[in-house]
Design an enzyme around this catalytic site. Structure first.
Site, PDB file in Angstrom:
ATOM      1  N   GLU A 246       9.195 -14.143 -19.979  1.00  0.00           N
ATOM      2  CA  GLU A 246       8.200 -13.313 -20.642  1.00  0.00           C
ATOM      3  C   GLU A 246       8.861 -12.064 -21.208  1.00  0.00           C
ATOM      4  O   GLU A 246       9.142 -11.117 -20.477  1.00  0.00           O
ATOM      5  CB  GLU A 246       7.116 -12.912 -19.638  1.00  0.00           C
ATOM      6  CG  GLU A 246       6.071 -12.001 -20.225  1.00  0.00           C
ATOM      7  CD  GLU A 246       5.713 -10.819 -19.348  1.00  0.00           C
ATOM      8  OE1 GLU A 246       4.714 -10.173 -19.640  1.00  0.00           O
ATOM      9  OE2 GLU A 246       6.446 -10.535 -18.369  1.00  0.00           O
TER      10      GLU A 246
ATOM     11  N   ASP B  11      -2.595 -11.876 -19.540  1.00  0.00           N
ATOM     12  CA  ASP B  11      -2.374 -10.461 -19.855  1.00  0.00           C
ATOM     13  C   ASP B  11      -3.062 -10.013 -21.133  1.00  0.00           C
ATOM     14  O   ASP B  11      -2.814  -8.903 -21.603  1.00  0.00           O
ATOM     15  CB  ASP B  11      -0.860 -10.193 -19.963  1.00  0.00           C
ATOM     16  CG  ASP B  11      -0.161 -10.333 -18.623  1.00  0.00           C
ATOM     17  OD1 ASP B  11      -0.784 -10.010 -17.591  1.00  0.00           O
ATOM     18  OD2 ASP B  11       0.998 -10.776 -18.601  1.00  0.00           O
TER      19      ASP B  11
ATOM     20  N   LYS C 181      12.264  -8.628 -20.161  1.00  0.00           N
ATOM     21  CA  LYS C 181      12.649  -7.451 -20.944  1.00  0.00           C
ATOM     22  C   LYS C 181      13.071  -6.301 -20.035  1.00  0.00           C
ATOM     23  O   LYS C 181      13.731  -5.365 -20.479  1.00  0.00           O
ATOM     24  CB  LYS C 181      11.434  -7.059 -21.802  1.00  0.00           C
ATOM     25  CG  LYS C 181      11.493  -5.752 -22.525  1.00  0.00           C
ATOM     26  CD  LYS C 181      10.180  -5.546 -23.284  1.00  0.00           C
ATOM     27  CE  LYS C 181      10.032  -4.122 -23.769  1.00  0.00           C
ATOM     28  NZ  LYS C 181       8.772  -3.952 -24.517  1.00  0.00           N
ATOM     29  N   HIS C 182      12.694  -6.384 -18.766  1.00  0.00           N
ATOM     30  CA  HIS C 182      12.899  -5.260 -17.852  1.00  0.00           C
ATOM     31  C   HIS C 182      14.080  -5.428 -16.912  1.00  0.00           C
ATOM     32  O   HIS C 182      14.247  -4.662 -15.965  1.00  0.00           O
ATOM     33  CB  HIS C 182      11.606  -4.999 -17.067  1.00  0.00           C
ATOM     34  CG  HIS C 182      10.472  -4.650 -17.980  1.00  0.00           C
ATOM     35  ND1 HIS C 182      10.344  -3.405 -18.534  1.00  0.00           N
ATOM     36  CD2 HIS C 182       9.473  -5.398 -18.500  1.00  0.00           C
ATOM     37  CE1 HIS C 182       9.285  -3.387 -19.339  1.00  0.00           C
ATOM     38  NE2 HIS C 182       8.746  -4.596 -19.339  1.00  0.00           N
TER      39      HIS C 182
ATOM     40  N   ASN D 125      12.030  -8.826 -10.935  1.00  0.00           N
ATOM     41  CA  ASN D 125      12.219  -7.467 -11.432  1.00  0.00           C
ATOM     42  C   ASN D 125      11.834  -6.403 -10.413  1.00  0.00           C
ATOM     43  O   ASN D 125      12.401  -5.315 -10.405  1.00  0.00           O
ATOM     44  CB  ASN D 125      11.380  -7.273 -12.700  1.00  0.00           C
ATOM     45  CG  ASN D 125      11.416  -5.843 -13.222  1.00  0.00           C
ATOM     46  OD1 ASN D 125      12.474  -5.363 -13.621  1.00  0.00           O
ATOM     47  ND2 ASN D 125      10.287  -5.159 -13.170  1.00  0.00           N
TER      48      ASN D 125
ATOM     49  N   ASP E  56       9.338 -13.680 -14.987  1.00  0.00           N
ATOM     50  CA  ASP E  56       8.479 -12.556 -15.334  1.00  0.00           C
ATOM     51  C   ASP E  56       9.308 -11.383 -15.857  1.00  0.00           C
ATOM     52  O   ASP E  56      10.426 -11.152 -15.398  1.00  0.00           O
ATOM     53  CB  ASP E  56       7.748 -12.130 -14.051  1.00  0.00           C
ATOM     54  CG  ASP E  56       6.714 -11.062 -14.275  1.00  0.00           C
ATOM     55  OD1 ASP E  56       5.810 -11.282 -15.100  1.00  0.00           O
ATOM     56  OD2 ASP E  56       6.800 -10.003 -13.615  1.00  0.00           O
TER      57      ASP E  56
ATOM     58  N   GLN F 260      14.649  -1.041 -18.560  1.00  0.00           N
ATOM     59  CA  GLN F 260      15.438  -1.788 -17.576  1.00  0.00           C
ATOM     60  C   GLN F 260      15.639  -1.066 -16.244  1.00  0.00           C
ATOM     61  O   GLN F 260      15.838  -1.710 -15.220  1.00  0.00           O
ATOM     62  CB  GLN F 260      16.811  -2.134 -18.166  1.00  0.00           C
ATOM     63  CG  GLN F 260      16.708  -3.129 -19.311  1.00  0.00           C
ATOM     64  CD  GLN F 260      18.028  -3.316 -20.052  1.00  0.00           C
ATOM     65  OE1 GLN F 260      19.095  -3.068 -19.515  1.00  0.00           O
ATOM     66  NE2 GLN F 260      17.952  -3.742 -21.304  1.00  0.00           N
TER      67      GLN F 260
ATOM     68  N   ASN G 191       2.819 -12.045  -1.134  1.00  0.00           N
ATOM     69  CA  ASN G 191       2.485 -10.758  -1.752  1.00  0.00           C
ATOM     70  C   ASN G 191       1.961  -9.800  -0.680  1.00  0.00           C
ATOM     71  O   ASN G 191       1.788 -10.185   0.480  1.00  0.00           O
ATOM     72  CB  ASN G 191       1.456 -10.954  -2.866  1.00  0.00           C
ATOM     73  CG  ASN G 191       2.096 -11.192  -4.245  1.00  0.00           C
ATOM     74  OD1 ASN G 191       1.750 -10.561  -5.230  1.00  0.00           O
ATOM     75  ND2 ASN G 191       3.044 -12.125  -4.324  1.00  0.00           N
TER      76      ASN G 191
HETATM   77  C1  NOJ Z   1       4.004  -9.637 -16.622  1.00  0.00           C
HETATM   78  C2  NOJ Z   1       2.961 -10.481 -16.006  1.00  0.00           C
HETATM   79  O1  NOJ Z   1       2.597 -11.496 -16.862  1.00  0.00           O
HETATM   80  C3  NOJ Z   1       1.878  -9.532 -15.632  1.00  0.00           C
HETATM   81  O2  NOJ Z   1       0.697 -10.192 -15.357  1.00  0.00           O
HETATM   82  C4  NOJ Z   1       2.418  -8.766 -14.473  1.00  0.00           C
HETATM   83  O3  NOJ Z   1       1.475  -7.839 -14.012  1.00  0.00           O
HETATM   84  C5  NOJ Z   1       3.661  -8.014 -14.900  1.00  0.00           C
HETATM   85  N1  NOJ Z   1       4.574  -8.834 -15.632  1.00  0.00           N
HETATM   86  C6  NOJ Z   1       4.385  -7.457 -13.709  1.00  0.00           C
HETATM   87  O4  NOJ Z   1       4.841  -8.501 -12.903  1.00  0.00           O
END
Ligand code: NOJ
Ligand code: NOJ
Length: 739
Positions: free
Chosen positions: A285, A357, A260-261, A166, A257, A218, A109
């Site tokens: 997710e 989250d 949806k996007h 993403n 992760d 998206q 990161n």
């Molecule tokens: C969903 C993750 O669970 C969240 O914690 C993160 O900040 C966003 N996606 C972006 O990666």
């Protein structure tokens, strides 16, 4: 002395009849050697930085100095947790009954903080990648990662990595020197950044404001994260190669992760590439904003058809509403009924009470008793339960309501005798040995606002669960069960106030239980396993997205030992194709999909000398998948009309016109879409699909209005040949709408 005691006990048993206390047949227990299905697993989600500091030498690495806060007061910096820490706690996890850990994204990161309102933010959570081919130095080295995997496997625990293709990291469109400007690196070499992107590796469409709009979600930036263009040939190849590096380390699963996007088509092609040579489970997710999220149907089709199971946000909300916010048990039952009808593979969902989250359960309701009941429910309902780290230690910090980042405190106690820890341990043992909890149906047996009694059943395997979340005794009259007559002991050993129950003789699988009182705040679980069946019973085939040559894992009962009668078939209409057997155990078979199975939804069946099993549906694709982006110009639409794509391949829905328009439920295998557009692009529309490589297809676009009326394009079919097999190149095709 001893004989006397057992004689007394024997007499006691005789007086009440046999007590079914345990799990006589060992069934498809979770196994680190078999990763395609997690139906018997118990997952545990770890925010790597916040679990345990197993190696202090990586706390403040030179290359990213200053992102560590030893005082643990800036919640947005690294606090020291790492892979060595998870490794050090493996026995703690194993003894709790955890069989799979989901860890933070492991990739490198940002090294330079993103400063918001004067506060430095690091990518301690892992979602701000700079280099997907390099391990994050605060978490450890490649060899630390290897050690983590080996330690996990030695303890019978799978490792699931979080993976976030993403986007990269925060970028400020007005300030190229903000943080790292979303820069992407390829094993240390700079590739591009958000403001220095000559080859179009990122989308440059601003940030998402309408979270229900398919185009925006998206193609725009999620928060301020530089959004990758996955169908750029370089990015596509890079993301495949990067993931392969990690999978080569014997990773057992992937949590994708932000699914949806990204487009459905790119993701299915990506998954196909993964699944062709890896035995693993993929879940993603897809955040749902509520029970009536406008993209709910898209989420169902994604879960059913993309090869990615989803985290069960719908049920998550119902669990929090019922046990956290005091809503009725009908909320839970309705959620089970709805999702059970909508998701084709509901037993593949990953269920949870909370995550990183949202506020932890105890932050919304500081009542450990209700948390225990929610856990008992989670561990016995369909799907793979995933506990958020620290739940078993009642970890929570309620600052500002306990949301992000306060839902990510440092794990601070490791007590193995908490009620929650014991509860998970007992129900994990049951889940791993009880096919009813892995594959079984769900039936509500008795309900009011406070009490939920339900049954899970797979053939003659039965589990009955009773939960009373109120503070009063409840009289349970007229309860029936499929448990055979007899007396059953509570699988929780009274941990939540449970006791034996006696089932009387009834008919038709409905056996009465004499009226009884269910105590306040109590939960109890009764279980029955019949002897091994003579004929095979198929509970699971995984993955559900497959094709010729891929390995598929079948689980169930009564497979017996491999002999000259043992077969696995793929059925297509009246034809059947015999699979090649890789391994054969009483409860698990591995086979490869034979050549010649026509693409389509096919039925897998196990045949032995004892008989033929039920069938289980899987999607057989025609060939290696490639993402192909279709664009149609001049497709003017009326109010409420949507554009879909259909065509002459299974992957193009075989000319289906079925859509969710007109109030239909999610349509498995329906027309592809809807396509997306936006102002400045309309009346053009686009859609990324996943198609077999090197294949000539015919296709048309259709318009579907809000009542479901279909308008076909006129003229002849369009034709297109997809990119050559092995080229790895995404394709694209543009046509004009034919009136
Ligand atoms: C969903 C993750 O669970 C969240 O914690 C993160 O900040 C966003 N996606 C972006 O990666
Ligand atoms: C039926 C549609 O009416 C037609 O337009 C289309 O070309 C064919 N399906 C597919 O061959």
């Amino acid at each position: 002395m001893k004989p006397k005691v057992s004689l007394v006990l024997a007499a006691l048993f005789l007086s009440v009849g046999a007590i079914f206390a345990g799990t006589p047949t060992a069934t498809t227990a979770a196994s680190v050697d078999s990763n395609a299905s997690y139906k018997g697993d118990v997952c545990y989600q770890i925010v790597t930085d916040r679990f345990y500091d197993g190696d202090t030498t990586n706390n403040n690495p030179a290359q990213s100095a200053g992102l560590y806060d030893s005082s643990q007061s800036n919640w947005k910096l690294y606090w020291g947790g790492d892979w060595a820490g998870i490794q050090a706690k493996m026995a703690y996890l194993r003894d709790m009954g955890v069989t799979a850990v989901w860890i933070s994204p492991p990739v490198d990161n940002i090294d330079t903080a993103a400063v918001y309102n004067g506060v430095p933010n690091a990518g301690y959570h892992g979602y701000w990648a700079r280099d997907f081919k390099t391990p994050e130095e605060h978490f450890g080295s490649w060899s630390d990662f290897d050690n983590l995997i080996s330690a996990a496997h030695a303890n019978g625990i799978k490792v699931v990595i979080d993976w976030a293709p993403n986007h990269t990291s925060p970028a400020d469109v007005n300030n190229a020197s903000f943080a790292e400007d979303g820069a992407l690196y390829d094993a240390g070499n700079f590739v591009a950044s958000y403001s220095n992107d000559p080859n179009g590796y990122f989308h440059h469409n601003g940030g998402i404001t309408n979270w229900d709009d398919r185009y925006e979600t998206q193609y725009k930036n999620l928060a301020d994260l530089a959004d990758l263009e996955q169908t750029s040939p370089f990015v596509n190849q890079y993301l495949e190669d990067a993931l392969d590096l990690w999978l080569a380390k014997d990773v057992d699963g992937i949590r994708m992760d932000a699914v949806k996007h990204m487009t459905f088509g790119w993701q299915r092609a990506y998954n196909d590439n993964i699944l062709q040579d890896n035995d693993l489970y993929i879940f993603g997710e897809w955040y749902l904003g509520g029970y009536t999220d406008p993209l709910y149907d898209d989420n169902v089709r994604f879960a059913d058809e993309s090869g990615t199971a989803v985290l069960d946000f719908y049920l998550n909300r119902a669990i929090r509403d019922s046990f956290g916010y005091g809503q009725s048990m009908y909320t839970l039952d309705n959620a089970i009924t709805k999702t059970g009808g909508d998701y084709k593979y509901k037993e593949n969902l990953v269920t949870f009470i909370d995550n990183h989250d949202m506020p932890r359960f105890l932050s919304i309701n500081n009542d450990q008793g209700q948390l225990h009941l929610a856990l008992a429910f989670l561990m016995t309902v369909r799907g793979t339960p995933c506990l958020y780290y620290g739940t078993e230690q009642y970890l929570h910090n309620d600052t500002n309501g306990g949301g992000d980042p306060y839902n990510r405190p440092m794990m601070n106690s490791w007590n193995q005798s908490t009620t929650a820890y014991q509860l998970v341990n007992k129900l994990s043992a049951l889940k791993q040995n009880q096919p009813a909890l892995q594959y079984g149906d769900h039936q509500q047996r008795w309900i009011n606002d406070d009490v939920y009694i339900y049954e899970r059943q797979f053939y003659d395997n039965v589990v009955l669960v009773a939960i009373n979340k109120s503070a009063s005794w409840q009289n349970i009259t007229g309860l029936y069960t499929a448990l055979p007559p007899g007396t059953y002991s509570d699988q929780l050993n009274g941990l939540l106030g449970g006791h034996n129950i006696t089932v009387n003789n009834g008919s038709g699988g409905n056996n009465p239980i004499s009226s009884w009182w269910l105590g306040p705040g109590r939960a109890m679980v009764w279980s029955y396993n019949p002897p091994e069946p003579a004929a095979p019973q198929l509970g699971s085939a995984a993955p559900t997205l497959t094709r010729t040559g891929n390995t598929i894992t079948l689980e169930g009962l009564g497979f017996g030992t491999l002999n000259s009668n043992s077969r696995v078939y793929f059925k297509a209409g009246g034809s059947q194709y015999q699979a090649n057997i890789v391994s054969w155990e009483t409860h698990r078979i591995k086979a490869t999909v034979p050549a010649g199975v026509p693409s389509g939804l096919r039925q897998v069946q196990v045949v032995t000398g004892g008989g033929s099993s039920n069938t289980y549906d899987v999607m057989v694709l025609a060939n290696e998948q490639v993402p192909v982006t279709f664009q149609v110009n001049n497709a003017n639409t009326g109010w409420g009309e949507q554009v879909y794509l259909t065509g002459d391949a299974y992957e193009l829905s075989n000319w289906s016109t079925a859509t969710t328009s007109g109030g239909n439920n999610p349509v498995f295998g329906g027309a592809l879409g809807p396509a997306v557009t936006y102002s400045g692009f309309y009346p053009s529309w686009q859609l990324t699909t996943s198609l077999p490589c090197g294949t000539a297809v015919q296709f048309k676009f259709i318009k579907v209005d809000s009542s479901g009326n279909v308008t076909w394009e006129g003229g002849g079919n369009h034709s297109y040949t997809t990119p050559a097999c092995g080229s790895g190149a995404p394709g694209s095709v543009t046509v004009n709408w034919q009136n």
